[in-house]
Design an enzyme around this catalytic site. Structure first.
Site, PDB file in Angstrom:
ATOM      1  CG  ASN A   1      -2.015   1.586   1.519  1.00 41.45           C
ATOM      2  OD1 ASN A   1      -1.575   2.254   0.492  1.00 41.45           O
ATOM      3  ND2 ASN A   1      -1.983   1.412   2.707  1.00 41.45           N
ATOM      4  CD1 TRP A   2       3.800   0.577  -2.999  1.00 40.13           C
ATOM      5  CD2 TRP A   2       3.488   2.357  -4.796  1.00 40.13           C
ATOM      6  NE1 TRP A   2       3.783   0.177  -3.261  1.00 40.13           N
ATOM      7  CE2 TRP A   2       4.368   0.680  -4.802  1.00 40.13           C
ATOM      8  CE3 TRP A   2       3.748   3.108  -5.459  1.00 40.13           C
ATOM      9  CZ2 TRP A   2       4.946   0.186  -6.216  1.00 40.13           C
ATOM     10  CZ3 TRP A   2       4.243   2.617  -6.994  1.00 40.13           C
ATOM     11  CH2 TRP A   2       4.681   1.326  -6.991  1.00 40.13           C
ATOM     12  CE  LYS A   3      -0.257   3.125   4.286  1.00 43.32           C
ATOM     13  NZ  LYS A   3      -0.225   3.216   6.149  1.00 43.32           N
TER      14      LYS A   3
ATOM     15  CG  HIS B   1      -5.831   1.723   4.794  1.00 41.77           C
ATOM     16  ND1 HIS B   1      -5.249   2.428   6.256  1.00 41.77           N
ATOM     17  CD2 HIS B   1      -4.488   0.146   5.388  1.00 41.77           C
ATOM     18  CE1 HIS B   1      -4.530   2.713   6.595  1.00 41.77           C
ATOM     19  NE2 HIS B   1      -3.650   1.670   5.641  1.00 41.77           N
TER      20      HIS B   1
ATOM     21  CD  GLU C   1      -2.604   5.364   6.533  1.00 38.85           C
ATOM     22  OE1 GLU C   1      -3.115   4.784   5.378  1.00 38.85           O
ATOM     23  OE2 GLU C   1      -1.720   4.841   7.500  1.00 38.85           O
TER      24      GLU C   1
ATOM     25  CD  GLU D   1      -3.210  -2.394   6.927  1.00 41.58           C
ATOM     26  OE1 GLU D   1      -1.537  -2.796   6.749  1.00 41.58           O
ATOM     27  OE2 GLU D   1      -4.147  -1.883   6.978  1.00 41.58           O
TER      28      GLU D   1
ATOM     29  N   GLY E   1       2.464   2.278  10.702  1.00 36.69           N
ATOM     30  CA  GLY E   1       3.707   3.420  10.305  1.00 36.69           C
ATOM     31  C   GLY E   1       4.212   3.771  11.635  1.00 36.69           C
TER      32      GLY E   1
ATOM     33  CB  SER F   1       5.501  -2.180  12.271  1.00 34.33           C
ATOM     34  OG  SER F   1       4.620  -0.868  11.977  1.00 34.33           O
TER      35      SER F   1
ATOM     36  N   GLY G   1       2.978  -0.867   4.499  1.00 35.38           N
ATOM     37  CA  GLY G   1       2.801   0.199   4.643  1.00 35.38           C
ATOM     38  C   GLY G   1       4.053   0.907   3.491  1.00 35.38           C
TER      39      GLY G   1
HETATM   40  P1  PGA Z   1       2.928   0.202   7.710  1.00 30.78           P
HETATM   41  O1  PGA Z   1       1.479   0.028   7.308  1.00 30.78           O
HETATM   42  O2  PGA Z   1       3.557  -1.189   7.118  1.00 30.78           O
HETATM   43  O3  PGA Z   1       3.518   1.659   7.424  1.00 30.78           O
HETATM   44  O4  PGA Z   1       2.866   0.255   9.158  1.00 30.78           O
HETATM   45  C1  PGA Z   1       0.793  -0.872   6.787  1.00 30.78           C
HETATM   46  C2  PGA Z   1      -0.452   0.239   6.055  1.00 30.78           C
HETATM   47  O5  PGA Z   1      -1.125   0.728   6.635  1.00 30.78           O
HETATM   48  O6  PGA Z   1      -0.951  -0.945   5.209  1.00 30.78           O
END
Ligand code: PGA
Length: 252
Positions: free
Chosen positions: A10-12, A96, A98, A168, A174, A213, A234
């Protein structure tokens, strides 16, 4: 192995078209021999179309990071499933954390998104997970179950069979603070039990990814848990070394 592993990046909000194409070139070179694992990347909307062209003939599939449930019309800023299909997406993230925390997505809207994704022929990756406060209050199972039930609500048997779930924990996204393999396995087991109550066979085949993470250093132990079938990555998906390192850490 009954469930084919999946590693999804997931490149966000990261990656111009130029940067995305450069990363895709490196990923193709590095991962083109992998046959026993589904590899998925989710670049920003603006890079989907050019990236799809560069993925042709490769073993890497494309995902969008979100979907809106209406097909077309006066919905400024929204992107529908048919538009995502047209540019070459096979998957889409739904719910997600976020999106839930920063963009007001709800249990109800995640349900609509799931149905829209499936109706468009996209495979939804339904993201669920508790916050730190919810975990500390002992509410992890309750919160995850509510998100899962909403996302899977009213799906037909054939639709349910296509769904991928990603657990998640919000406190692990993150932050560098990864769930222990035992903590993750416990929630994955709960999720599978809940799906089993709906359909025994689908529970056996449904892929449940862990996210939060994930790095090459912790991936092997997480992925060796009986109910962890892959990872949603991520930060570590933005570099070929770390993303490929996670793909290569899958148990074989
Ligand atoms: P992260 O994000 O690997 O940077 O913790 C995971 C995600 O939000 O899918």
């Amino acid at each position: 192995m009954i469930r084919r592993p999946m590693i999804a990046g997931n490149w966000k909000l990261n990656g111009t078209v130029t940067e995305s194409l450069a990363l895709v070139r490196e990923l193709r070179n590095r991962l083109d021999k992998v046959r026993d694992c589904d590899i998925v990347i989710a670049p920003p909307y603006t890079a989907l179309h050019p990236v799809a062209a560069r993925l042709e003939g490769s073993n890497i599939a494309l995902a969008a990071q979100d979907i809106y449930w209406e097909g077309s019309g006066a919905y400024t800023g929204a992107v529908s499933g048919s538009l995502l299909k047209e540019v070459g997406c096979a998957y889409v993230l739904v719910g997600h954390s976020e999106r839930r925390q920063l963009f007001g997505e709800t249990l109800e809207s995640s349900s609509r998104r799931m149905k829209a994704a499936l109706a468009s022929g996209l495979v939804p990756i339904l993201c669920v997970g508790e916050t730190l406060a919810e975990r500390q209050a002992g509410r992890t199972d309750e919160v995850v179950a509510a998100q899962l039930d909403a996302g899977l609500m009213d799906l037909s048997h054939a639709q349910l069979a296509k769904v991928v779930v990603a657990y998640e924990p919000v406190w692990a996204i993150g932050t560098g603070q990864v769930a222990t393999p035992a903590q993750a396995q416990q929630v994955h087991d709960m999720i599978r039990e809940r799906v089993r109550a709906r359909d025994v066979d689908i529970a056996k085949t449904m892929r449940i990814l862990y996210g939060g993470s994930v790095k090459p250093e912790n991936a092997a132990e997480l992925l060796s848990q009986p109910d962890i079938d892959g990872a949603l990555v991520g930060g570590a998906s933005l570099k070929v070394e770390s993303f490929a390192g996670i793909v290569e850490a899958r148990p074989r």
